[in-house]
Design a protein around this motif. Structure first.
Motif, PDB file in Angstrom:
ATOM      1  N   GLN A 109       0.799  -1.223   0.000  1.00  0.00           N
ATOM      2  CA  GLN A 109       0.000   0.000   0.000  1.00  0.00           C
ATOM      3  C   GLN A 109       0.836   1.280   0.000  1.00  0.00           C
ATOM      4  O   GLN A 109       0.317   2.341  -0.303  1.00  0.00           O
ATOM      5  N   PHE A 110       2.106   1.185   0.347  1.00  0.00           N
ATOM      6  CA  PHE A 110       2.989   2.348   0.237  1.00  0.00           C
ATOM      7  C   PHE A 110       4.418   1.876  -0.020  1.00  0.00           C
ATOM      8  O   PHE A 110       4.784   0.744   0.325  1.00  0.00           O
ATOM      9  N   GLY A 151       3.128  -2.360  -5.215  1.00  0.00           N
ATOM     10  CA  GLY A 151       4.282  -1.748  -5.849  1.00  0.00           C
ATOM     11  C   GLY A 151       3.983  -0.938  -7.090  1.00  0.00           C
ATOM     12  O   GLY A 151       4.891  -0.353  -7.695  1.00  0.00           O
ATOM     13  N   ILE A 152       2.725  -0.854  -7.498  1.00  0.00           N
ATOM     14  CA  ILE A 152       2.321  -0.099  -8.688  1.00  0.00           C
ATOM     15  C   ILE A 152       1.720   1.235  -8.246  1.00  0.00           C
ATOM     16  O   ILE A 152       0.921   1.282  -7.298  1.00  0.00           O
ATOM     17  N   ASN A 153       2.073   2.306  -8.922  1.00  0.00           N
ATOM     18  CA  ASN A 153       1.579   3.635  -8.568  1.00  0.00           C
ATOM     19  C   ASN A 153       0.060   3.718  -8.665  1.00  0.00           C
ATOM     20  O   ASN A 153      -0.584   2.927  -9.364  1.00  0.00           O
ATOM     21  N   PRO A 207       2.525   1.221 -15.764  1.00  0.00           N
ATOM     22  CA  PRO A 207       1.311   0.698 -15.123  1.00  0.00           C
ATOM     23  C   PRO A 207       0.896   1.557 -13.928  1.00  0.00           C
ATOM     24  O   PRO A 207       1.733   1.943 -13.106  1.00  0.00           O
ATOM     25  N   VAL A 208      -0.387   1.879 -13.848  1.00  0.00           N
ATOM     26  CA  VAL A 208      -0.942   2.680 -12.759  1.00  0.00           C
ATOM     27  C   VAL A 208      -2.334   2.149 -12.437  1.00  0.00           C
ATOM     28  O   VAL A 208      -3.125   1.873 -13.340  1.00  0.00           O
ATOM     29  N   TYR A 209      -2.630   2.003 -11.149  1.00  0.00           N
ATOM     30  CA  TYR A 209      -4.000   1.697 -10.742  1.00  0.00           C
ATOM     31  C   TYR A 209      -4.765   3.010 -10.632  1.00  0.00           C
ATOM     32  O   TYR A 209      -4.389   3.904  -9.874  1.00  0.00           O
ATOM     33  N   VAL A 210      -5.842   3.128 -11.400  1.00  0.00           N
ATOM     34  CA  VAL A 210      -6.612   4.370 -11.501  1.00  0.00           C
ATOM     35  C   VAL A 210      -8.002   4.151 -10.903  1.00  0.00           C
ATOM     36  O   VAL A 210      -8.663   3.139 -11.185  1.00  0.00           O
TER      37      VAL A 210
END
Length: 422
Positions: free
Chosen positions: A116-117, A135-137, A386-389
Motif C-alpha cells: 500500500q505504500f 508496488g504499482i503507482n 502501469p498505474v492503478y486508476v
C-alpha cells in the motif's frame, strides 16, 4: 467540552509525548476528499513547556505542535512541530534505519509496505513514501512524509491519500502492448506555446498530453480528470447576450470560516459540498454567471463558456473559459463565486493578471513541423507505466497504462529536448 473531544485530545497528548505541552486551541474541521466523502478532523495547537502564549505577531513560537487527527479513525493526518523543533518527551526514532521507519509507519497507519505504500525519496532525517498497490503507482496518488531531528524526535508527519483496501482493487497482470496504445499516443500529440522567461518569448512545442489507457479494452481516462473532483458538474454552456448590463458589478468579501459542532462530526453529517447541484441551481447559476460576464466583459458575448459548477467551502464555484482557447500552456480562466443559497455572484477571480506577465513576450515562431512529423521524432521517448486508476463509475481501482513523454519537439526547428529544460 464534549467528552469524545476530550478523549481525542488526551490520546494525541499521550501518543505524541506532549505531557509537558499546554493545549492552546482546538477546532473541528471538515472537508471533502477526491471521492466525495466527508472527512472530519480535530485540529489542535499545543504550546511547548516554556511558552505561555503566542508571539506578538500572532505566529506560533518554535516548538509549537500543530496536530490534525481524523475523528472517526483516530489516525493522525498531520503533525508539525514549528521550526522543526520538538520538546516532546522521549526520542521516537533514535538511531533508526530505514527499516525501523517503515515498521513505525506500518504500526501507525495500519498499512503494509510494498502493498500500500513504498519509498519515494530518502534524505538525511527525511523520508517520503508514495501510495501504491502491490508496488504499482496509484491515481489519485497519496503520500506519507516523515521528518525527525538529530535526536530522533519526530518533527513532521503528514499523510495524504486514500490508501485503498484490497476489496477496492481489481487486481490484474499488466498486459498492454505498444501496438495497442500507440494509436492513443498519436492522438495525444498537442501543440502548445510555452512562455520562456529567459528568452522572453513564446516557444511553440509539440508534446504528448498524459492519458490513461485501460488494461482491458482498451479505452482512455484523461489525466486532467483527476484535477477535479467527481462532484464537478459539467455544464459547457456558451454564454451570450444582446446588450451589456446597465448596473456595475460590486463584489463582496468571501467568508471561508465554518463552525462545525461535535454533534455534526460524530454523527458524520455529510458536508454540504457532497450534495449534487440540482437542475434549478444550475439554471440560476448560468443566469448569475451570464449577468456577471455582461457586467465585467460586456463586449465578449459568445466568446466564453461556462465549463463546470461545483460546491466548495459553502459556495458554488463556476469555472468560465474562452470558447476558442489559444495554444498557450497557461490557460485563461475566470472563477465566479456564487452564494450557495441565493445563487447570486459574490465575487470573481480572473487569472488574466497572471497572464499579463507574458503579454510583452515575442510570439511563437512559424510552425514548420507537422503533428505527424513531431510524433515520429518523439515516439521513441514515449513511456507506458502501469498505474492503478480509480474508476468513479464502479468505485474500484482498475489497472491502466499511463502514456507520457518527458520530451517535446520544437515546432519551428524540429529540435528534440527535455520539457523540464524549457
Amino acid at each position: 467540552m464534549d467528552k469524545r473531544i476530550e478523549e481525542l485530545i488526551e490520546y494525541a497528548k499521550t501518543s505524541l509525548g506532549l505531557n509537558h505541552y499546554s493545549l492552546l486551541t482546538f477546532q473541528i474541521c471538515r472537508s471533502v476528499n477526491a471521492f466525495n466523502e466527508t472527512i472530519y478532523e480535530l485540529r489542535m495547537e499545543w504550546l511547548p513547556p516554556h511558552v505561555k502564549e503566542r508571539e506578538e505577531d500572532g505566529l506560533n513560537p518554535e516548538g509549537t505542535a500543530v496536530v490534525d487527527i481524523n475523528i472517526h479513525t483516530h489516525q493522525f493526518q498531520n503533525v508539525i512541530f514549528v521550526g522543526g523543533t520538538s520538546f516532546a518527551d522521549g526520542s521516537r526514532f533514535g538511531d533508526a534505519d530505514k527499516q525501523d521507519i517503515i515498521n513505525w509507519v506500518e504500526k501507525e497507519t495500519g498499512l503494509e509496505y510494498k502493498k500500500q505504500f513504498q519509498l519515494g525519496k530518502e534524505e538525511k532525517h527525511k523520508y517520503q513514501f508514495e501510495e501504491c498497490i502491490d508496488g504499482i503507482n496509484v491515481s489519485p496518488s497519496g503520500s506519507i512524509e516523515i521528518h525527525f531531528d538529530e535526536n530522533g524526535k519526530l518533527t513532521l508527519f503528514s499523510m495524504d491519500g486514500h490508501f485503498p483496501s484490497e476489496d477496492k482493487v481489481q487486481k490484474e497482470t499488466f498486459s498492454l502492448k505498444w501496438e495497442e496504445v500507440e494509436p492513443f499516443a498519436k492522438q495525444q500529440v498537442k501543440l502548445m506555446a510555452f512562455p520562456s522567461s529567459e528568452q522572453e518569448k513564446l516557444i511553440p512545442v509539440y508534446g504528448i498530453e498524459e492519458v490513461y489507457v485501460t488494461n482491458d479494452g482498451p479505452s482512455t481516462i484523461p489525466f486532467e480528470f483527476f484535477g477535479e473532483r467527481r462532484s464537478y458538474l459539467q455544464v459547457n454552456q456558451l454564454l451570450g447576450w444582446q446588450t451589456p448590463a446597465e448596473e456595475a458589478f460590486e463584489g463582496s468579501s468571501i467568508d471561508l470560516q465554518e463552525e462545525v459542532t461535535a454533534e455534526q462530526a460524530f454523527f458524520h453529517e455529510p458536508h454540504p459540498a457532497t450534495f449534487p447541484i440540482t437542475a434549478d441551481e444550475q439554471k440560476r447559476a448560468i443566469h448569475a454567471v451570464t449577468t456577471l460576464m455582461r457586467q465585467e466583459f460586456p463586449q465578449d458575448s459568445g466568446t466564453w463558456v461556462l465549463k463546470t459548477l461545483h460546491r466548495d467551502q459553502g459556495y458554488i464555484l463556476a469555472t468560465v473559459k474562452p470558447a476558442t482557447p489559444d495554444q498557450r500552456i497557461l490557460e485563461r480562466k475566470v472563477k465566479v463565486i456564487l452564494d450557495a443559497e441565493s445563487l447570486h455572484t459574490v465575487n470573481y477571480i480572473d487569472n488574466n493578471f497572471f497572464l499579463d506577465m507574458y503579454k510583452d513576450y515575442e510570439g511563437p515562431e512559424k510552425i514548420t513541423i507537422s503533428k505527424g512529423e513531431a510524433y515520429e521524432k518523439m515516439k521513441q521517448e514515449v513511456t507506458i507505466t502501469p498505474v492503478y486508476v480509480y474508476d468513479f463509475e464502479t468505485g474500484q481501482y482498475i489497472l491502466c497504462g499511463k502514456i507520457d513523454c518527458a520530451h517535446g519537439i520544437h515546432a519551428a526547428n524540429g529540435r528534440v529536448f527535455l520539457l523540464d529544460n524549457l
